[in-house]
Design a protein around this motif. Structure first.
Motif, PDB file in Angstrom:
ATOM      1  N   LEU A 196      53.879  24.844 -21.404  1.00  0.00           N
ATOM      2  CA  LEU A 196      53.892  23.489 -21.950  1.00  0.00           C
ATOM      3  C   LEU A 196      53.111  22.548 -21.042  1.00  0.00           C
ATOM      4  CD1 LEU A 196      57.721  23.230 -22.760  1.00  0.00           C
ATOM      5  CD2 LEU A 196      55.865  23.672 -24.393  1.00  0.00           C
ATOM      6  N   ASP A 197      52.492  21.542 -21.640  1.00  0.00           N
ATOM      7  CA  ASP A 197      51.842  20.508 -20.828  1.00  0.00           C
ATOM      8  C   ASP A 197      52.890  19.595 -20.205  1.00  0.00           C
ATOM      9  OD1 ASP A 197      49.243  21.385 -21.329  1.00  0.00           O
ATOM     10  OD2 ASP A 197      49.144  20.236 -23.201  1.00  0.00           O
ATOM     11  N   LYS A 198      53.876  19.221 -21.020  1.00  0.00           N
ATOM     12  CA  LYS A 198      54.984  18.408 -20.515  1.00  0.00           C
ATOM     13  C   LYS A 198      56.142  18.518 -21.500  1.00  0.00           C
ATOM     14  CE  LYS A 198      53.517  14.021 -22.538  1.00  0.00           C
ATOM     15  NZ  LYS A 198      53.254  12.631 -22.289  1.00  0.00           N
ATOM     16  N   ILE A 199      57.298  18.110 -21.036  1.00  0.00           N
ATOM     17  CA  ILE A 199      58.488  18.132 -21.890  1.00  0.00           C
ATOM     18  C   ILE A 199      58.600  16.773 -22.564  1.00  0.00           C
ATOM     19  CG2 ILE A 199      61.003  18.329 -21.907  1.00  0.00           C
ATOM     20  CD1 ILE A 199      60.633  20.312 -19.535  1.00  0.00           C
ATOM     21  N   THR A 200      58.648  16.825 -23.885  1.00  0.00           N
ATOM     22  CA  THR A 200      58.710  15.602 -24.681  1.00  0.00           C
ATOM     23  C   THR A 200      59.977  15.626 -25.539  1.00  0.00           C
ATOM     24  OG1 THR A 200      57.539  16.582 -26.553  1.00  0.00           O
ATOM     25  CG2 THR A 200      56.177  15.572 -24.832  1.00  0.00           C
ATOM     26  N   GLY A 201      60.222  14.539 -26.220  1.00  0.00           N
ATOM     27  CA  GLY A 201      61.344  14.478 -27.149  1.00  0.00           C
ATOM     28  C   GLY A 201      61.235  15.527 -28.238  1.00  0.00           C
ATOM     29  N   GLU A 202      59.996  15.837 -28.631  1.00  0.00           N
ATOM     30  CA  GLU A 202      59.777  16.820 -29.698  1.00  0.00           C
ATOM     31  C   GLU A 202      60.081  18.253 -29.269  1.00  0.00           C
ATOM     32  OE1 GLU A 202      55.795  16.385 -31.103  1.00  0.00           O
ATOM     33  OE2 GLU A 202      56.164  14.411 -31.968  1.00  0.00           O
TER      34      GLU A 202
END
Length: 183
Positions: free
Chosen positions: A105-111
């Motif tokens: 993952l690039d970053k952890i998001t709400g999605e």
């Protein structure tokens, strides 16, 4: 011990209990670090107590799963705790950055947060189970030999009999395919 051979190719597989298994907490590239304040359990760390640890690893940037010691005939193992009512002996934790690397993952998001947590929980359970297999002596090795008895491939530190059989069979199948393709 488990043995099988293929008469057409001359390949043989022998799988047995690993006589000198290595601790998966020391030899694997674990995503989760296990922190406890129980002597002999968990990974080495310098946090003097639970509060110092929690202050250093806030839940906003880390995934923290509580764990407790479960005493078995062969020694203590750590299990994941899901209830706030259960006593805990420590935490399995990973930074969001480490999880992003592990899951691509690039970053952890709400999605992607909920999916990441589900995958993280599964990975944590696997790492804890590997340690339990190690404590129980449920660690295997295998060797594939050719018709001359020479080693073609070997593997060790396979935690759990089902997993070890799967890896051994896949490896043998790969070699059988290679022999068939070579004519």
């Amino acid at each position: 011990m488990f043995k099988m051979s293929d008469s057409a190719s001359g390949l043989s597989l022998c799988m047995s209990v690993d006589p000198q298994p290595r601790n998966p907490r020391l030899v694997n590239d674990n995503v989760f670090q296990i922190v406890t304040w129980t002597k002999g359990l968990g990974d080495p760390h310098a946090w003097p107590d639970r509060q110092a640890f929690l202050d250093a690893f806030p839940a906003e940037t880390n995934v923290l799963f509580p764990v407790r010691a479960l005493h078995t005939r062969k020694g203590p193992v750590l299990v994941r705790v899901y209830s706030n009512d259960d006593p805990i002996d420590g935490y399995a934790f990973a930074t969001h950055e480490r999880l992003c690397i592990a899951f691509g993952l690039d970053k952890i998001t709400g999605e992607n947060h909920d999916d990441m947590l589900e995958e993280a929980d599964s990975l944590c359970l696997t790492e804890l189970q590997d340690y339990e297999h190690f404590v129980d002596g449920d660690v295997y090795r295998f060797e594939i030999t050719d018709k001359r008895g020479e080693c073609v491939e070997t593997a060790r530190d396979l935690y759990g009999e089902g997993y070890a059989r799967h890896v051994a069979q896949d490896t043998l199948d790969r070699h059988l395919y290679s022999v068939a393709m070579d004519g």
